[in-house]
Design a protein around this motif. Structure first.
Motif, mmCIF file in Angstrom:
data_model
loop_
_atom_site.group_PDB
_atom_site.id
_atom_site.type_symbol
_atom_site.label_atom_id
_atom_site.label_comp_id
_atom_site.label_asym_id
_atom_site.label_seq_id
_atom_site.Cartn_x
_atom_site.Cartn_y
_atom_site.Cartn_z
ATOM 1 N N SER A 144 0.818 -1.215 0.000
ATOM 2 C CA SER A 144 0.000 0.000 0.000
ATOM 3 C C SER A 144 0.852 1.265 0.000
ATOM 4 O O SER A 144 0.499 2.253 -0.652
ATOM 5 C CB SER A 144 -0.950 -0.013 1.195
ATOM 6 O OG SER A 144 -0.221 -0.105 2.405
ATOM 7 N N TRP A 145 1.990 1.267 0.697
ATOM 8 C CA TRP A 145 2.835 2.456 0.752
ATOM 9 C C TRP A 145 3.454 2.758 -0.613
ATOM 10 O O TRP A 145 3.467 3.918 -1.044
ATOM 11 C CB TRP A 145 3.940 2.306 1.812
ATOM 12 C CG TRP A 145 3.400 2.596 3.179
ATOM 13 C CD1 TRP A 145 3.098 1.696 4.143
ATOM 14 C CD2 TRP A 145 3.060 3.886 3.712
ATOM 15 N NE1 TRP A 145 2.594 2.328 5.248
ATOM 16 C CE2 TRP A 145 2.565 3.678 5.010
ATOM 17 C CE3 TRP A 145 3.131 5.181 3.216
ATOM 18 C CZ2 TRP A 145 2.143 4.721 5.821
ATOM 19 C CZ3 TRP A 145 2.704 6.229 4.028
ATOM 20 C CH2 TRP A 145 2.220 5.992 5.317
ATOM 21 N N ASN A 146 3.958 1.744 -1.277
ATOM 22 C CA ASN A 146 4.532 1.966 -2.613
ATOM 23 C C ASN A 146 3.459 2.439 -3.593
ATOM 24 O O ASN A 146 3.689 3.346 -4.393
ATOM 25 C CB ASN A 146 5.215 0.710 -3.136
ATOM 26 C CG ASN A 146 6.575 0.496 -2.525
ATOM 27 O OD1 ASN A 146 7.164 1.401 -1.945
ATOM 28 N ND2 ASN A 146 7.089 -0.718 -2.627
ATOM 29 N N MET A 147 2.283 1.810 -3.529
ATOM 30 C CA MET A 147 1.185 2.231 -4.405
ATOM 31 C C MET A 147 0.788 3.672 -4.098
ATOM 32 O O MET A 147 0.597 4.488 -5.004
ATOM 33 C CB MET A 147 -0.012 1.296 -4.244
ATOM 34 C CG MET A 147 0.186 -0.070 -4.864
ATOM 35 S SD MET A 147 -1.181 -1.198 -4.535
ATOM 36 C CE MET A 147 -2.531 -0.385 -5.359
ATOM 37 N N PHE A 148 0.655 3.982 -2.815
ATOM 38 C CA PHE A 148 0.275 5.332 -2.403
ATOM 39 C C PHE A 148 1.283 6.357 -2.928
ATOM 40 O O PHE A 148 0.899 7.402 -3.471
ATOM 41 C CB PHE A 148 0.184 5.416 -0.877
ATOM 42 C CG PHE A 148 0.160 6.817 -0.353
ATOM 43 C CD1 PHE A 148 -0.978 7.596 -0.481
ATOM 44 C CD2 PHE A 148 1.282 7.369 0.241
ATOM 45 C CE1 PHE A 148 -1.004 8.899 -0.007
ATOM 46 C CE2 PHE A 148 1.271 8.671 0.718
ATOM 47 C CZ PHE A 148 0.120 9.438 0.587
ATOM 48 N N ILE A 202 0.074 9.305 -5.327
ATOM 49 C CA ILE A 202 0.124 10.700 -4.879
ATOM 50 C C ILE A 202 1.079 11.515 -5.743
ATOM 51 O O ILE A 202 0.800 12.665 -6.091
ATOM 52 C CB ILE A 202 0.449 10.813 -3.366
ATOM 53 C CG1 ILE A 202 0.062 12.202 -2.828
ATOM 54 C CG2 ILE A 202 1.895 10.530 -3.085
ATOM 55 C CD1 ILE A 202 -1.404 12.441 -2.743
ATOM 56 N N LYS A 203 2.196 10.927 -6.129
ATOM 57 C CA LYS A 203 3.155 11.617 -7.008
ATOM 58 C C LYS A 203 2.495 11.943 -8.351
ATOM 59 O O LYS A 203 2.612 13.057 -8.866
ATOM 60 C CB LYS A 203 4.387 10.738 -7.215
ATOM 61 C CG LYS A 203 5.424 11.339 -8.133
ATOM 62 C CD LYS A 203 6.598 10.390 -8.322
ATOM 63 C CE LYS A 203 7.517 10.905 -9.411
ATOM 64 N NZ LYS A 203 8.462 9.897 -9.841
ATOM 65 N N ASP A 222 -10.628 -2.812 -7.462
ATOM 66 C CA ASP A 222 -11.289 -4.008 -6.930
ATOM 67 C C ASP A 222 -11.092 -4.058 -5.414
ATOM 68 O O ASP A 222 -10.581 -3.122 -4.801
ATOM 69 C CB ASP A 222 -10.811 -5.276 -7.630
ATOM 70 C CG ASP A 222 -9.346 -5.573 -7.409
ATOM 71 O OD1 ASP A 222 -8.754 -5.067 -6.441
ATOM 72 O OD2 ASP A 222 -8.779 -6.344 -8.204
ATOM 73 N N ASN A 223 -11.520 -5.157 -4.815
ATOM 74 C CA ASN A 223 -11.525 -5.271 -3.355
ATOM 75 C C ASN A 223 -10.228 -5.803 -2.763
ATOM 76 O O ASN A 223 -10.215 -6.190 -1.602
ATOM 77 C CB ASN A 223 -12.672 -6.189 -2.910
ATOM 78 C CG ASN A 223 -14.019 -5.542 -3.110
ATOM 79 O OD1 ASN A 223 -14.131 -4.334 -3.162
ATOM 80 N ND2 ASN A 223 -15.039 -6.353 -3.245
ATOM 81 N N ALA A 224 -9.158 -5.837 -3.512
ATOM 82 C CA ALA A 224 -7.899 -6.342 -2.972
ATOM 83 C C ALA A 224 -7.517 -5.518 -1.745
ATOM 84 O O ALA A 224 -7.635 -4.291 -1.736
ATOM 85 C CB ALA A 224 -6.799 -6.269 -4.029
ATOM 86 N N SER A 225 -7.066 -6.188 -0.711
ATOM 87 C CA SER A 225 -6.767 -5.503 0.551
ATOM 88 C C SER A 225 -5.693 -4.438 0.376
ATOM 89 O O SER A 225 -5.738 -3.388 1.028
ATOM 90 C CB SER A 225 -6.366 -6.517 1.622
ATOM 91 O OG SER A 225 -5.223 -7.241 1.213
ATOM 92 N N VAL A 226 -4.741 -4.662 -0.525
ATOM 93 C CA VAL A 226 -3.695 -3.668 -0.750
ATOM 94 C C VAL A 226 -4.288 -2.394 -1.369
ATOM 95 O O VAL A 226 -3.855 -1.284 -1.046
ATOM 96 C CB VAL A 226 -2.544 -4.246 -1.612
ATOM 97 C CG1 VAL A 226 -2.977 -4.495 -3.040
ATOM 98 C CG2 VAL A 226 -1.321 -3.357 -1.561
#
Length: 130
Positions: free
Chosen positions: A8-12, A16-17, A34-38
């Motif tokens: 989640s941090w890498n995706m975020f 955001i960038k 989709d509903n993936a937890s990440v």
């Protein structure tokens, strides 16, 4: 491009960038994922970030919109799990009838006896992987 690990941090950080580069921070309303937890974790990070900046409408309550096809697939899979024993019984019955010429003839005889000739024929055995 997202570097590993796909958390989640890498995706975020990528999202955001990109939002900042494209000047969309105060224009963003929702994300369709989709509903993936990440994905959920990433959207929660994004929601907090944008809420703290005061640029998110209705406090980001509609930021994570689940893909309808994904939700529908989950519903269908649950339904299929519920009827699986019934479908398996039908498959076994069709295989049982088809395994002997005498059983096929008896089956067709019952169809005629019940007046179902216009609707029914000999049972067909499906391919379970389809």
């Amino acid at each position: 491009m997202l570097e590993t690990p796909h958390n989640s941090w890498n995706m975020f950080n990528i999202v955001i960038k990109t939002i900042q580069e494209w000047n969309l921070e105060d224009k963003l309303f929702s994300f369709i994922l989709d509903n993936a937890s990440v994905n959920t974790a990433m959207v929660n990070l994004l929601r907090e970030n944008l809420k703290n900046k005061g640029v998110l409408p209705i406090e980001g309550k509609l930021l994570h919109v689940r893909r309808r096809t994904h939700v529908l697939n989950i519903i269908v899979q649950d339904g299929l799990r519920e009827i699986k024993p019934i479908v398996n019984n039908i498959r076994k019955s069709a295989k049982f009838v088809k395994s002997s010429q005498g059983r096929v003839e008896k089956f067709l005889e019952i169809i005629i006896q019940e007046g179902l000739t216009a609707k029914y024929k000999s049972p067909s055995v499906d391919v379970t992987t389809r």
